[in-house]
Enzyme design. Structure first.
Site, PDB file in Angstrom:
ATOM      1  N   ARG A  73       0.856  -1.187   0.000  1.00 50.79           N
ATOM      2  CA  ARG A  73       0.000   0.000   0.000  1.00 50.79           C
ATOM      3  C   ARG A  73       0.890   1.234   0.000  1.00 50.79           C
ATOM      4  O   ARG A  73       1.961   1.233   0.625  1.00 50.79           O
ATOM      5  CB  ARG A  73      -0.871   0.021   1.260  1.00 50.79           C
ATOM      6  CG  ARG A  73      -2.023  -0.959   1.230  1.00 50.79           C
ATOM      7  CD  ARG A  73      -3.127  -0.482   0.287  1.00 50.79           C
ATOM      8  NE  ARG A  73      -4.321  -1.297   0.401  1.00 50.79           N
ATOM      9  CZ  ARG A  73      -4.831  -2.006  -0.614  1.00 50.79           C
ATOM     10  NH1 ARG A  73      -4.266  -2.006  -1.804  1.00 50.79           N
ATOM     11  NH2 ARG A  73      -5.944  -2.704  -0.433  1.00 50.79           N
TER      12      ARG A  73
ATOM     13  N   HIS B  75      -0.121   0.121  -9.931  1.00 48.18           N
ATOM     14  CA  HIS B  75      -1.003  -0.836  -9.244  1.00 48.18           C
ATOM     15  C   HIS B  75      -1.352  -2.022 -10.136  1.00 48.18           C
ATOM     16  O   HIS B  75      -2.518  -2.434 -10.255  1.00 48.18           O
ATOM     17  CB  HIS B  75      -2.271  -0.112  -8.764  1.00 48.18           C
ATOM     18  CG  HIS B  75      -2.757  -0.639  -7.441  1.00 48.18           C
ATOM     19  ND1 HIS B  75      -3.076   0.175  -6.376  1.00 48.18           N
ATOM     20  CD2 HIS B  75      -2.949  -1.909  -7.000  1.00 48.18           C
ATOM     21  CE1 HIS B  75      -3.472  -0.575  -5.343  1.00 48.18           C
ATOM     22  NE2 HIS B  75      -3.391  -1.835  -5.700  1.00 48.18           N
TER      23      HIS B  75
END
Lengths: 329, 329
Positions: B242, B290
């Site tokens: 993250r 991502h």
């Protein structure tokens, strides 16, 4: 008789000097070998005919770095020709090494690790389309959605020697389906193995084809249109063996037809390639400059093996990592 | 009680309809889920307060794609909130999911394979300096000599869950020394495992640091100057967990000092980053948008799990891949 270890060899070595012929060895290699075998007397040259006659009689080993030596039959005491790489095809050409003289090559864990790194890097680079990430960086685009393909991807690895074995295991650990091809079929856990007699079956539908074969009469030109046409559409080629495994004229047509989606070549028939070689400018091809197992060739990584072989032959014993001339590797 | 399989669930399911709330699900996911669970009636919305009152009472599950839903406490029949990814930190924020409602995440083999691919690709890309190969292609330079470093290279992987486990094994199979860090120390063959209490020891001298941790209060900001300063000089960072694991302000100074040699970031605190984010233009940083486990998120790869969980909760049973709220993942 068991082969003695390095320490035993050091103790039992009684020769005052070990005369060797260096065929093109960079200085760093000679220094690293001398550090482990101070008895060496180094003579340099590619052509034994050009050595002084009295020196010829003293040389017991020729160490060869990427060249083809000449007139080795003029060295009456020669008991070993040691290649410094994994491939020794140039030493197996007719009339290079006299039939009675054993040929040794280098085979170590560094090569296997270096090749596994290279193969896994370039399989993944092509499979995951790393170039698209670089393009997005140019335009500062975030996000790529999911990849085009789903499910298991198959990698066919040609060759199952020490070097290829680790590459196969590493690919399998990542998550690829791995097929291996070898002259005689083998059994390796997690790898589907094929003998060369089942080449077509091995090739059928592979998404990646990786060539790690030794170069022999049987394997020369094995990467050709017919081979490519059995692979999956848009598949990727890696050749990290010898340039002559690839029929270079067949590559760009296979890319143009879409059969191949890309190619990574560490080796070419003529190295270094000319500046106008068409492979340089094709964005679908990446040339990697014979670097696959470059770190395995660091002097400190191979000097121990060479020094050990010199002590062995100086004592009249057989060197390690002998090449089987009949088999061709 | 053993949990029934998909087939049993299909047979035992008696509900005429399964009402779900789709919070931002792309159509492809809804279609793929419907193909396996035709009973679904899909309501859309991020804020339950904006649903008609009679609909609120019917919804038994909320499926969430990368957003934070609102007012879920207005859904009296809600028995599951299902995140569509591996990370569910956004669902664990206070007042998002009522305490009595279980939260499920997606955990499958595709994620583990996708992440192993990503981690191994970028560790090798940085370790072997792939950019130098691209630069040589520009100038048509062949050959690179051997790599700067010799001997074993150590990769420290933060996180040892399902996803990290495969990445560790794959790195080890290639030839890296692998260290793993987890909240409670584990024993995994071939991996040197550390509990989070031994963080410094885990970090000391690593050549690569890979973050695959869940985002919790304890792990937020764990990638910071202090952490970097324990790594080897010129080491490489990969963050595929993250964005908030990284203290972004600490990255460029660590690169400038030479402590870090490069960084690959799949995630950022704010995604997508602004066009003028300094990470875009720094050649030592690669942003990968991502995409690490993007193929794991293909609708056909996660729909079976979602459909199964819907059938489970429709029958009053517990869904699979439950999140431990206390632990935070």
């Amino acid at each position: 008789m068991t082969t003695p270890g390095h320490k035993e060899l050091l103790e039992m070595n009684s020769a005052a000097r070990i005369d060797i012929l260096s065929c093109n060895l960079p200085l760093a290699y000679i220094s690293a070998i001398r550090a482990r075998c101070p008895e060496i007397i180094v003579h340099r040259g590619l052509d034994a005919a050009r050595l002084e006659k009295e020196i010829r009689g003293t040389i017991i080993a020729a160490l060869v770095w990427g060249v083809t030596p000449k007139n080795l039959d003029l060295l009456p005491a020669l008991t070993m020709v040691q290649g410094l790489g994994a491939g020794v095809d140039h030493l197996l050409e007719p009339d290079v090494v006299p039939p009675s003289v054993p040929i040794a090559r280098v085979s170590n864990e560094f090569q296997a690790i270096g090749m596994a790194e290279y193969v896994v890097l370039h399989v993944l680079r092509q499979d995951r389309n790393l170039e698209a990430i670089y393009e997005r960086r140019q335009s500062r685009q975030w996000g790529q959605g999911y990849l085009d393909h789903a499910g298991a991807r198959t990698v066919g690895v040609m060759g199952l020697g020490n070097i290829a074995h680790r590459a196969c295991n590493a690919l399998s650990a990542v998550g690829f389906e791995v097929r291996g091809l070898s002259q005689t079929a083998r059994e390796i856990e997690g790898i589907t193995c094929f003998g060369t007699g089942r080449l077509d079956e091995f090739l059928d539908g592979c998404h990646h084809l990786v060539c790690l074969l030794p170069l022999t009469r049987a394997t020369k030109g094995i990467l050709n249109s017919r081979t490519f046409n059995r692979l999956a559409n848009g598949s990727f080629l890696i050749n990290a063996a010898r340039g002559s495994h690839l029929v270079e004229a067949d590559l760009i047509p296979a890319l143009d037809s879409g059969r191949l989606g890309g190619a990574t070549l560490d080796v070419l028939t003529n190295e270094p390639p000319r500046h106008d070689h068409p492979f340089w400018s094709d964005p679908r091809i990446l040339l990697t400059g014979h670097s696959a197992i470059a770190s395995a060739l660091r002097p400190e990584n191979i000097a121990p093996l060479i020094a050990e072989n010199l002590y062995l032959v100086a004592r009249g014993l057989q060197p390690r990592n002998l090449v089987d001339r009949q088999r061709g590797y």
